[in-house]
Scaffold this motif. Sequence first.
Motif, PDB file in Angstrom:
ATOM      1  N   LYS A  46      -2.406  -0.263   7.680  1.00  0.00           N
ATOM      2  CA  LYS A  46      -3.197  -0.621   6.378  1.00  0.00           C
ATOM      3  C   LYS A  46      -3.305   0.460   5.509  1.00  0.00           C
ATOM      4  CE  LYS A  46      -6.844  -3.622   4.487  1.00  0.00           C
ATOM      5  NZ  LYS A  46      -7.918  -4.310   4.905  1.00  0.00           N
ATOM      6  N   ALA A  47      -3.453   1.776   5.676  1.00  0.00           N
ATOM      7  CA  ALA A  47      -3.588   2.891   4.836  1.00  0.00           C
ATOM      8  C   ALA A  47      -2.264   3.309   4.450  1.00  0.00           C
ATOM      9  CB  ALA A  47      -4.498   3.958   5.603  1.00  0.00           C
ATOM     10  N   GLY A  48      -1.320   2.770   4.897  1.00  0.00           N
ATOM     11  CA  GLY A  48       0.124   3.114   4.324  1.00  0.00           C
ATOM     12  C   GLY A  48       0.891   3.944   5.209  1.00  0.00           C
ATOM     13  N   TYR A  49       0.433   4.289   6.222  1.00  0.00           N
ATOM     14  CA  TYR A  49       1.301   5.301   7.419  1.00  0.00           C
ATOM     15  C   TYR A  49       2.157   4.283   8.040  1.00  0.00           C
ATOM     16  CZ  TYR A  49      -1.984   8.713   6.045  1.00  0.00           C
ATOM     17  OH  TYR A  49      -2.780   9.665   5.376  1.00  0.00           O
ATOM     18  N   ASP A  67       4.049   9.468   6.001  1.00  0.00           N
ATOM     19  CA  ASP A  67       2.975   8.664   4.993  1.00  0.00           C
ATOM     20  C   ASP A  67       3.482   7.790   4.082  1.00  0.00           C
ATOM     21  OD1 ASP A  67       4.613  10.422   3.144  1.00  0.00           O
ATOM     22  OD2 ASP A  67       2.782  11.736   2.888  1.00  0.00           O
ATOM     23  N   LYS A  68       2.827   7.336   2.909  1.00  0.00           N
ATOM     24  CA  LYS A  68       3.241   6.265   1.991  1.00  0.00           C
ATOM     25  C   LYS A  68       4.638   7.060   1.420  1.00  0.00           C
ATOM     26  CE  LYS A  68      -1.112   4.592   0.728  1.00  0.00           C
ATOM     27  NZ  LYS A  68      -2.130   4.233  -0.235  1.00  0.00           N
ATOM     28  N   ALA A  69       4.839   8.381   1.199  1.00  0.00           N
ATOM     29  CA  ALA A  69       5.931   8.823   0.492  1.00  0.00           C
ATOM     30  C   ALA A  69       6.960   9.243   1.305  1.00  0.00           C
ATOM     31  CB  ALA A  69       5.448   9.892  -0.012  1.00  0.00           C
ATOM     32  N   GLY A  70       6.804   8.867   2.503  1.00  0.00           N
ATOM     33  CA  GLY A  70       7.948   8.980   3.556  1.00  0.00           C
ATOM     34  C   GLY A  70       7.932  10.401   4.238  1.00  0.00           C
ATOM     35  N   ASN A  71       6.802  11.081   3.847  1.00  0.00           N
ATOM     36  CA  ASN A  71       6.815  12.519   4.700  1.00  0.00           C
ATOM     37  C   ASN A  71       6.298  12.242   5.845  1.00  0.00           C
ATOM     38  OD1 ASN A  71       7.280  13.846   1.882  1.00  0.00           O
ATOM     39  ND2 ASN A  71       5.231  13.333   1.361  1.00  0.00           N
ATOM     40  N   ARG A  72       6.958  13.265   6.858  1.00  0.00           N
ATOM     41  CA  ARG A  72       6.407  13.136   8.225  1.00  0.00           C
ATOM     42  C   ARG A  72       5.186  13.732   8.310  1.00  0.00           C
ATOM     43  NH1 ARG A  72      10.985  15.782  11.698  1.00  0.00           N
ATOM     44  NH2 ARG A  72      10.086  17.543  11.079  1.00  0.00           N
TER      45      ARG A  72
END
Length: 91
Positions: A46-49, A67-72
């Motif tokens: 829900k937090a976007g991960y 994360d939301k930006a696609g970073n590992r």
Amino acid sequence: MKPVIVLSLAVVAAVGSLPAIAGPKCTDAPRSQWLPEATMQARILKAGYTIDKFKVSGQCYEIYGQDKAGNRVEIYFDPTDGRIVKQRDDD
């Protein structure tokens, strides 16, 4: 005799660094007070991960994912309240 002393010092140094290798200390609470794994996973999503791997690591919940930006990311959570204790981004 000197090689034995050097080896002994190396062993003491290695053992002394084990807590740093093992990860952070997230809680002292017994597992009966932890959030259920499914609840914690739902909060993380829900937090976007995105969760690639979810596990219990010592006294923490730990994920490997994005994360939301696609970073590992690698994140350790307190299992009693879900707060982030330690995070490492693998950009």
